[in-house]
Design an enzyme around this catalytic site. Structure first.
Site, PDB file in Angstrom:
ATOM      1  N   VAL A 187     -45.311  41.386 -29.791  1.00 57.38           N
ATOM      2  CA  VAL A 187     -46.656  40.960 -30.169  1.00 57.38           C
ATOM      3  C   VAL A 187     -46.811  39.457 -29.985  1.00 57.38           C
ATOM      4  O   VAL A 187     -47.848  38.971 -29.529  1.00 57.38           O
ATOM      5  CB  VAL A 187     -46.976  41.380 -31.610  1.00 57.38           C
ATOM      6  CG1 VAL A 187     -48.385  40.921 -31.999  1.00 57.38           C
ATOM      7  CG2 VAL A 187     -46.866  42.896 -31.769  1.00 57.38           C
ATOM      8  N   ASP A 188     -45.788  38.704 -30.328  1.00 59.96           N
ATOM      9  CA  ASP A 188     -45.832  37.255 -30.092  1.00 59.96           C
ATOM     10  C   ASP A 188     -45.991  36.946 -28.605  1.00 59.96           C
ATOM     11  O   ASP A 188     -46.758  36.057 -28.215  1.00 59.96           O
ATOM     12  CB  ASP A 188     -44.546  36.600 -30.601  1.00 59.96           C
ATOM     13  CG  ASP A 188     -44.584  36.313 -32.092  1.00 59.96           C
ATOM     14  OD1 ASP A 188     -45.675  36.067 -32.622  1.00 59.96           O
ATOM     15  OD2 ASP A 188     -43.521  36.337 -32.727  1.00 59.96           O
ATOM     16  N   ILE A 189     -45.258  37.660 -27.772  1.00 62.08           N
ATOM     17  CA  ILE A 189     -45.331  37.419 -26.327  1.00 62.08           C
ATOM     18  C   ILE A 189     -46.720  37.757 -25.799  1.00 62.08           C
ATOM     19  O   ILE A 189     -47.314  36.998 -25.019  1.00 62.08           O
ATOM     20  CB  ILE A 189     -44.260  38.237 -25.594  1.00 62.08           C
ATOM     21  CG1 ILE A 189     -42.848  37.801 -26.027  1.00 62.08           C
ATOM     22  CG2 ILE A 189     -44.418  38.107 -24.084  1.00 62.08           C
ATOM     23  CD1 ILE A 189     -42.539  36.350 -25.760  1.00 62.08           C
ATOM     24  N   GLY A 192     -49.117  35.072 -26.822  1.00 65.02           N
ATOM     25  CA  GLY A 192     -48.957  33.877 -25.994  1.00 65.02           C
ATOM     26  C   GLY A 192     -49.643  34.016 -24.655  1.00 65.02           C
ATOM     27  O   GLY A 192     -50.293  33.085 -24.161  1.00 65.02           O
TER      28      GLY A 192
END
Length: 407
Positions: A187-189, A192
């Site tokens: 989810v972070d990727i 980003g």
């Protein structure tokens, strides 16, 4: 740890041949951990001058070790911070705050992922910066937005859970499985990447005379939850249209069969058979050609309805030979198949396919020795302004003495 040569994006030393697509764009990067740093690393790879603004303690991921790279940096940190210059700005200190403000006012892009309201508390929020730097593209990354969800903690694991991803990941209840997170902070990727898209769209709008606001930046907001929901794609679409939430199916696909992993004689094989023609060829190669005419399996909807019986038939045949033998035969017959690789094997595969998946930079350790650092390259290929990898992940405050020209 220091890099070799001059900073990557020093305009006074960068010749035309070395300029990337985002040359001339300065980024004041207040982000830390993963989503924001991943976004700004991509911007740096594409030519932007990224100034990483850190607390005196540095980005927290510097301490997330082992493992470490050849110069002693956390590989977690190093994997998303190449191509940047680091300066320390203690926002609790008058001098540090003034320096941070100077950087924000000189930047084309400001990016931050503090808890909503934090930048405003220091006088560095969008309204305050844009009042003196109207062309700034200001990107805020949060877990759940800056209104009702502003106080919720934005951690990838938490978002995978409350955002529905874990509900469709893992083995089914019937097989004793439980909701499972993806093996990387996906989810972070994704967030980003969405930040990069939003930033570049806002820069395009700012720099195009025909746009609604030529010369003016804007506030880009990206959330972890919104990014995940968007990425749920067909699973979210089916939920919205049918009112029925999908469940966990292990490696199987809810709408296609056979589209999962199967056991060969020695290891698992991934089969991605999406058409009736591919299925017929699969059956022929397996020596069970009559299966393609079986009314239970003749079409994809029928195969989905009888996936349990289909799996048993296919695995019975697949167990007769090794995965390597089957994959060679399937590839020759244009049947999508592959073995389940480790990450190391996946990187080797990319190399054999000529995908240039590994970026290298040269770093100097504290004892003066030079080392080559390896990280995963940006997967964007540009024919005229390719990504470049010239500066290693910086040490805390490594570029503290640099002076930044006002824009």
């Amino acid at each position: 740890m220091t890099g070799t040569g001059e900073p990557q994006h020093d305009a006074a030393r960068q010749d035309d041949e070395r300029r990337g697509a985002l040359h001339g764009i300065r980024v004041a990067d207040f982000s830390r951990v993963l989503a924001g740093p991943h976004a700004t690393m991509i911007l740096a790879d594409l030519g932007a001058d990224v100034i990483k603004i850190e607390s005196p303690e540095g980005d927290g991921t510097r301490q997330w070790s082992p493992p470490v790279n050849a110069v002693g940096q956390s590989t977690y940190f190093a994997g998303v911070n190449r191509g940047k210059r680091s300066v320390v700005c203690d926002l609790r200190d008058e001098e540090g705050l003034a320096r941070a403000r100077e950087l924000a006012l000189s930047a084309d892009v400001v990016i931050e992922n503090f808890k909503p309201g934090t930048m405003e508390k220091f006088g560095l929020g969008y309204d305050a910066v844009a009042a003196e730097n109207p062309g700034v593209v200001f990107c805020s990354i949060s877990g759940f937005g800056d209104t009702e969800g502003r106080d919720l903690p934005g951690y990838d694991l938490l978002v995978q859970a409350v955002g529905g991803l874990m509900s469709i990941t893992g083995q089914s209840d019937e097989t004793g499985g439980e909701p499972t997170k993806v093996g990387v902070a996906l989810v972070d990727i994704l967030t980003g990447l969405n930040a990069v898209i939003g930033i570049q769209a806002a820069l395009r709008a700012r720099d195009t005379e025909e746009s609604a606001t030529p010369g003016r930046g804007q506030h880009v907001k990206v959330t972890l939850l919104g990014s995940l929901l968007s990425a749920l794609a067909n699973q979210a679409s089916s939920t919205l249209e049918t009112g029925v939430a999908p469940g966990r199916m292990g490696n199987a696909h809810p709408s296609i069969a056979p589209y999962e992993t199967f056991a060969a004689a020695d290891q698992s094989i991934a089969l991605a058979v999406g058409t009736d023609g591919q299925f017929a060829r699969l059956c022929d190669v397996l020596g069970i050609g009559e299966l393609a005419a079986d009314e239970r399996f003749a079409t994809n909807p029928q195969r989905v309805a009888h996936r349990v019986e289909l799996r048993a038939e296919l695995e019975s045949a697949l167990r007769e030979r090794s995965a390597a033998e089957w994959i060679e035969a399937f590839t020759a017959a244009n049947i999508p198949a592959g073995r389940v690789n480790s990450i190391a094997q996946a990187l080797d595969l990319a190399e054999t396919l000529g995908l240039d998946a590994v970026a290298t930079t040269t770093a100097t350790a504290g004892d003066g020795s030079e080392h080559t650092l390896r990280s995963v390259a940006t997967p964007i290929s540009l024919s005229e302004t390719p990504a470049r990898y010239e500066v290693p992940p910086p040490g805390v405050g490594e570029h503290q003495g640099a002076r930044w020209r006002a824009r």
